[in-house]
Design a protein around this motif. Structure first.
Motif, short mmCIF file in Angstrom:
data_model
loop_
_atom_site.label_atom_id
_atom_site.label_comp_id
_atom_site.label_asym_id
_atom_site.label_seq_id
_atom_site.Cartn_x
_atom_site.Cartn_y
_atom_site.Cartn_z
N ILE A 169 -4.67 -6.40 6.33
CA ILE A 169 -3.32 -6.30 6.06
C ILE A 169 -2.91 -7.05 6.77
CG2 ILE A 169 -2.11 -4.85 7.40
CD1 ILE A 169 -2.08 -4.93 3.74
N LEU A 229 -3.26 -10.62 4.91
CA LEU A 229 -2.18 -10.50 3.25
C LEU A 229 -1.17 -10.91 3.80
CD1 LEU A 229 -4.53 -7.55 1.42
CD2 LEU A 229 -4.17 -9.79 1.33
N SER A 260 -3.47 1.30 1.44
CA SER A 260 -3.26 0.58 0.77
C SER A 260 -3.90 0.30 -0.42
CB SER A 260 -2.92 -1.11 2.29
OG SER A 260 -2.32 -2.17 0.89
N GLU A 267 -3.53 -2.64 -1.94
CA GLU A 267 -3.93 -4.72 -1.55
C GLU A 267 -5.78 -4.88 -0.91
OE1 GLU A 267 -1.85 -6.02 -2.80
OE2 GLU A 267 -0.05 -5.14 -3.01
#
Length: 400
Positions: free
Chosen positions: A127, A130, A153, A155
């Motif tokens: 993360i 990102l 997440s 994502e």
């Protein structure tokens, strides 16, 4: 040569004689004041400023360094880590937010890690990549860890392909190992950098599979950032990284100690830290090492850089995972920047691994400082991750 030795002996006696006189004078001061440390400091200051001492140094320098141990001492003292201009590096290698670019061009990072016991570390690394600005972030983990990491997440792209010994029969190990490698290989060419180690654990079968993944990454010339249990793996298998210029090791105090003992057969030398780090990186074949500490030291075996930007006194777990994810992104950006045909960069360093370490270290420290200013003692890893974007924006505004 004989004349030089005689001259050296005479000069040494000259200094030793004065040193003895100064020591006797200082002993009286110590007995009167009972400040022994101050007395020792005064002795050093007096000796350094004495005419005899300065005369000896001048004569030895005039002889061109004829006395070996003086030359060696001077060389050791000459090696100092150079504070890196981290902000200039970040500004130079961070790609502009160009609307003509497509998904993936700002970085595709993969984390190899995550098992039953450790699910937070691979998430933090992935993360963070990102949040720094990578477009895509993958996690290759064990089947037990995958649902947990997915829940953190949406994502992240999570691949539950790794296996641990408890779920593999002895007679099936070779077949399953091949399947694991084949699954990772399907994606390998898409990645700009691998982060190996966060939450990996030390299961023997799992480590054997990851060793093969690392070998394939080298064959594909993909950069690898190694942290956590990945460092445990390579300390006993240095051939996995030795001589690979796109390998980055990010050891903490204990991990660095084990590396020094293994590679240099010595203990950590804090006084000659820069020289020892340089020797260690060179001995492993000019890999880049980011030695974490009060000041982060970075060396590729040719140079030593330091990043001393103030971070945070709060030492919550997970900051190393943020660092590894950040270094992976900046390394991939530095590599793009250096290889760009129209690059007219004035950066003195052309090693993307070193540049990535400097930028990642500075970003982590700035984010930690910002998080601590807001949360103080309650600062946790998630707070620092939340400050990565603001920290990068302060240095390299998105609309510039």
């Amino acid at each position: 040569m004989k004349a030089l030795e005689v001259l050296h002996d005479i000069l040494a006696w000259d200094v030793n004689k004065e040193c003895c006189l100064l020591m006797l004078m200082n002993m009286k001061h110590v007995m009167n004041s009972q400040l022994s440390f101050l007395g020792c400091a005064n002795t050093c200051m007096l000796l350094a400023s004495s005419p005899v001492f300065r005369r000896q140094q001048f004569l030895i320098r005039s002889l061109g360094g004829g006395i070996h141990h003086h030359t060696h001492s001077a060389n050791m003292q000459d090696l100092r880590s150079v504070e890196a201009d981290a902000e200039s590096i970040i500004q130079a290698i961070t790609p502009a937010l160009d609307p003509s670019r497509h998904k993936g061009q700002a970085g595709k990072i993969a984390v190899i890690g995550g098992c039953r016991e450790y699910t937070g570390a691979p998430y933090f690394a992935a993360i963070s990549a990102l949040k720094i600005g990578a477009d895509l972030s993958h996690v290759f983990c064990t089947k037990d860890a995958a649902p947990v990491i997915k829940s953190y997440s949406p994502e992240l792209i999570v691949h539950p392909v790794l296996e641990e010994s408890y779920s593999v029969r002895e007679e099936d190990r070779k077949v399953i190992s091949s399947k694991v490698l084949a699954e990772v290989d399907k994606w390998m060419e898409r990645f700009d950098c691998l982060v190996i180690g966060p939450g990996l654990g030390r299961d023997p079968f799992l480590l054997d599979c990851v060793s093969e993944i690392m070998r394939h990454a080298r064959q594909s010339n993909i950069p690898i950032v190694i942290d956590g249990d990945g460092l445990f793996l390579i300390t006993d298998n240095l051939d996995l990284v030795s001589g690979y210029a796109l390998a980055v090791l990010t050891p903490n105090v204990n991990e660095y100690k084990r590396l020094v003992q293994k590679v240099l057969s010595s203990e950590v030398n804090d006084v000659g830290a820069s020289q020892q780090l340089l020797s260690l990186a060179k001995k492993i074949g000019n890999v880049t090492i980011l030695k974490k500490g009060k000041s982060d030291l970075i060396s590729d075996g040719d140079t030593v850089k330091s990043v001393s930007i103030y971070g945070s006194p709060r030492r919550c777990g997970g900051q190393g995972d943020i660092l590894s994810g950040s270094v992976a992104v900046f390394l991939s950006w530095a590599r793009q920047h250096i290889s760009a045909a129209d690059s007219n960069s004035n950066l003195s360093c052309k090693n993307p691994a070193v540049l990535g370490c400097i930028a990642g270290s500075a970003m982590m420290r700035k984010a930690a400082s910002l998080a601590f200013s807001n949360k103080k003692r309650s600062t946790v890893t998630g707070d620092i991750i939340g400050c990565l974007g603001k920290s990068l924006e302060d240095i390299c505004p998105a609309n510039s």
